[in-house]
Design an enzyme around this catalytic site. Sequence first.
Site, PDB file in Angstrom:
ATOM      1  N   VAL A   7      32.415 -14.613  20.608  1.00  0.00           N
ATOM      2  CA  VAL A   7      31.395 -14.155  20.824  1.00  0.00           C
ATOM      3  C   VAL A   7      30.927 -14.224  22.343  1.00  0.00           C
ATOM      4  O   VAL A   7      31.575 -15.173  22.968  1.00  0.00           O
ATOM      5  CB  VAL A   7      30.122 -14.961  20.126  1.00  0.00           C
ATOM      6  CG1 VAL A   7      29.949 -16.323  20.522  1.00  0.00           C
ATOM      7  CG2 VAL A   7      28.747 -14.324  20.441  1.00  0.00           C
ATOM      8  N   PHE A   8      30.583 -12.814  22.835  1.00  0.00           N
ATOM      9  CA  PHE A   8      30.396 -12.881  24.222  1.00  0.00           C
ATOM     10  C   PHE A   8      29.060 -13.294  24.626  1.00  0.00           C
ATOM     11  O   PHE A   8      27.932 -12.646  24.367  1.00  0.00           O
ATOM     12  CB  PHE A   8      30.679 -11.454  24.901  1.00  0.00           C
ATOM     13  CG  PHE A   8      30.530 -11.256  26.037  1.00  0.00           C
ATOM     14  CD1 PHE A   8      31.573 -11.609  27.028  1.00  0.00           C
ATOM     15  CD2 PHE A   8      29.658 -10.304  26.811  1.00  0.00           C
ATOM     16  CE1 PHE A   8      31.572 -11.225  28.423  1.00  0.00           C
ATOM     17  CE2 PHE A   8      29.705 -10.164  28.167  1.00  0.00           C
ATOM     18  CZ  PHE A   8      30.507 -10.612  28.938  1.00  0.00           C
ATOM     19  N   GLY A   9      28.970 -14.107  25.641  1.00  0.00           N
ATOM     20  CA  GLY A   9      27.552 -14.437  26.315  1.00  0.00           C
ATOM     21  C   GLY A   9      27.309 -14.024  27.893  1.00  0.00           C
ATOM     22  O   GLY A   9      28.323 -14.237  28.547  1.00  0.00           O
ATOM     23  N   TYR A  10      26.380 -13.310  27.857  1.00  0.00           N
ATOM     24  CA  TYR A  10      26.139 -12.853  29.345  1.00  0.00           C
ATOM     25  C   TYR A  10      24.796 -13.313  29.901  1.00  0.00           C
ATOM     26  O   TYR A  10      24.431 -12.857  31.232  1.00  0.00           O
ATOM     27  CB  TYR A  10      26.142 -11.355  29.198  1.00  0.00           C
ATOM     28  CG  TYR A  10      25.157 -10.755  28.253  1.00  0.00           C
ATOM     29  CD1 TYR A  10      25.285 -10.451  26.808  1.00  0.00           C
ATOM     30  CD2 TYR A  10      23.977 -10.299  28.710  1.00  0.00           C
ATOM     31  CE1 TYR A  10      24.430  -9.988  25.973  1.00  0.00           C
ATOM     32  CE2 TYR A  10      23.064  -9.940  27.840  1.00  0.00           C
ATOM     33  CZ  TYR A  10      23.246  -9.948  26.581  1.00  0.00           C
ATOM     34  OH  TYR A  10      22.177  -9.433  25.670  1.00  0.00           O
ATOM     35  N   GLY A  11      24.051 -14.030  29.105  1.00  0.00           N
ATOM     36  CA  GLY A  11      22.708 -14.487  29.474  1.00  0.00           C
ATOM     37  C   GLY A  11      22.389 -16.071  29.431  1.00  0.00           C
ATOM     38  O   GLY A  11      23.547 -16.839  29.898  1.00  0.00           O
ATOM     39  N   SER A  12      21.622 -16.516  28.681  1.00  0.00           N
ATOM     40  CA  SER A  12      21.632 -18.033  28.319  1.00  0.00           C
ATOM     41  C   SER A  12      22.654 -18.676  27.534  1.00  0.00           C
ATOM     42  O   SER A  12      22.956 -19.643  27.758  1.00  0.00           O
ATOM     43  CB  SER A  12      20.030 -18.193  27.646  1.00  0.00           C
ATOM     44  OG  SER A  12      20.260 -17.943  26.408  1.00  0.00           O
ATOM     45  N   GLU A  83      18.737 -15.578  18.524  1.00  0.00           N
ATOM     46  CA  GLU A  83      18.561 -14.153  19.283  1.00  0.00           C
ATOM     47  C   GLU A  83      17.794 -13.258  18.543  1.00  0.00           C
ATOM     48  O   GLU A  83      17.871 -12.058  18.555  1.00  0.00           O
ATOM     49  CB  GLU A  83      19.962 -13.721  19.481  1.00  0.00           C
ATOM     50  CG  GLU A  83      20.996 -14.594  20.423  1.00  0.00           C
ATOM     51  CD  GLU A  83      20.573 -14.716  21.648  1.00  0.00           C
ATOM     52  OE1 GLU A  83      19.957 -13.728  22.520  1.00  0.00           O
ATOM     53  OE2 GLU A  83      20.686 -15.689  22.315  1.00  0.00           O
TER      54      GLU A  83
HETATM   55  C1  SIN Z   1      23.452 -13.856  25.799  1.00  0.00           C
HETATM   56  O1  SIN Z   1      23.186 -14.485  26.416  1.00  0.00           O
HETATM   57  O2  SIN Z   1      24.645 -13.204  25.469  1.00  0.00           O
HETATM   58  C2  SIN Z   1      22.224 -12.983  25.163  1.00  0.00           C
HETATM   59  C3  SIN Z   1      21.147 -13.146  26.005  1.00  0.00           C
HETATM   60  C4  SIN Z   1      20.415 -14.332  26.058  1.00  0.00           C
HETATM   61  O3  SIN Z   1      19.995 -15.032  25.005  1.00  0.00           O
HETATM   62  O4  SIN Z   1      19.866 -14.684  27.340  1.00  0.00           O
END
Ligand code: SIN
Length: 173
Positions: A7-12, A83
């Site tokens: 799983v790719f996370g780009y934010g939190s 999410e």
């Molecule tokens: C993420 O981090 O991949 C999704 C956006 C978030 O929850 O900030």
Amino acid sequence: MDTSSWVFGYGSLIWRADFPWLERQPATLSGWARRFWQGSHDHRGVADAPGRVVTLVRAPDETCLGVAYRVESRVFDHLDQREKNGYERAEVSLTLTNGEDVDGVVYIAPIDNFAFLGDAPLAEMARQIQNSTGPSGRNIDYLIELANALRDMGAEDPHVFALEAAAREVRHP
Ligand code: SIN
């Protein structure tokens, strides 16, 4: 049988991994850009005063740097819940820092979701972030945590860093 997936996370998800993971690696996702265009009613704002959090928007010439986690499939129940405010799972191809290309899942809040806010002048987005708070805490802390994590990874992200600088300048009313 391997029931794990990436799983790719780009934010939190980069800096708040509240789930068990088997492996963690910086990774990139091509063709997408990180933007503070998603409204947050449940974490960094409330329904009648949403905060701003990140989603991904299509950007054919850009590459988004984030973190890939290899997780067991049961972790998705937790992530779907976390999410839930407008995000949907999408299947993508990721490049891990070890050079390997892998299939993965990313949570994207599409432009037609009920909480989507879209673009706005930088100063307006900065003010909204500085003034919003929700059940997970202050929106400004989300922005600063993300900017710090991206700096630590050596990411270039003019949108996030410009917003961080603008938000730090905002004075409370
Ligand atoms: C993420 O981090 O991949 C999704 C956006 C978030 O929850 O900030």
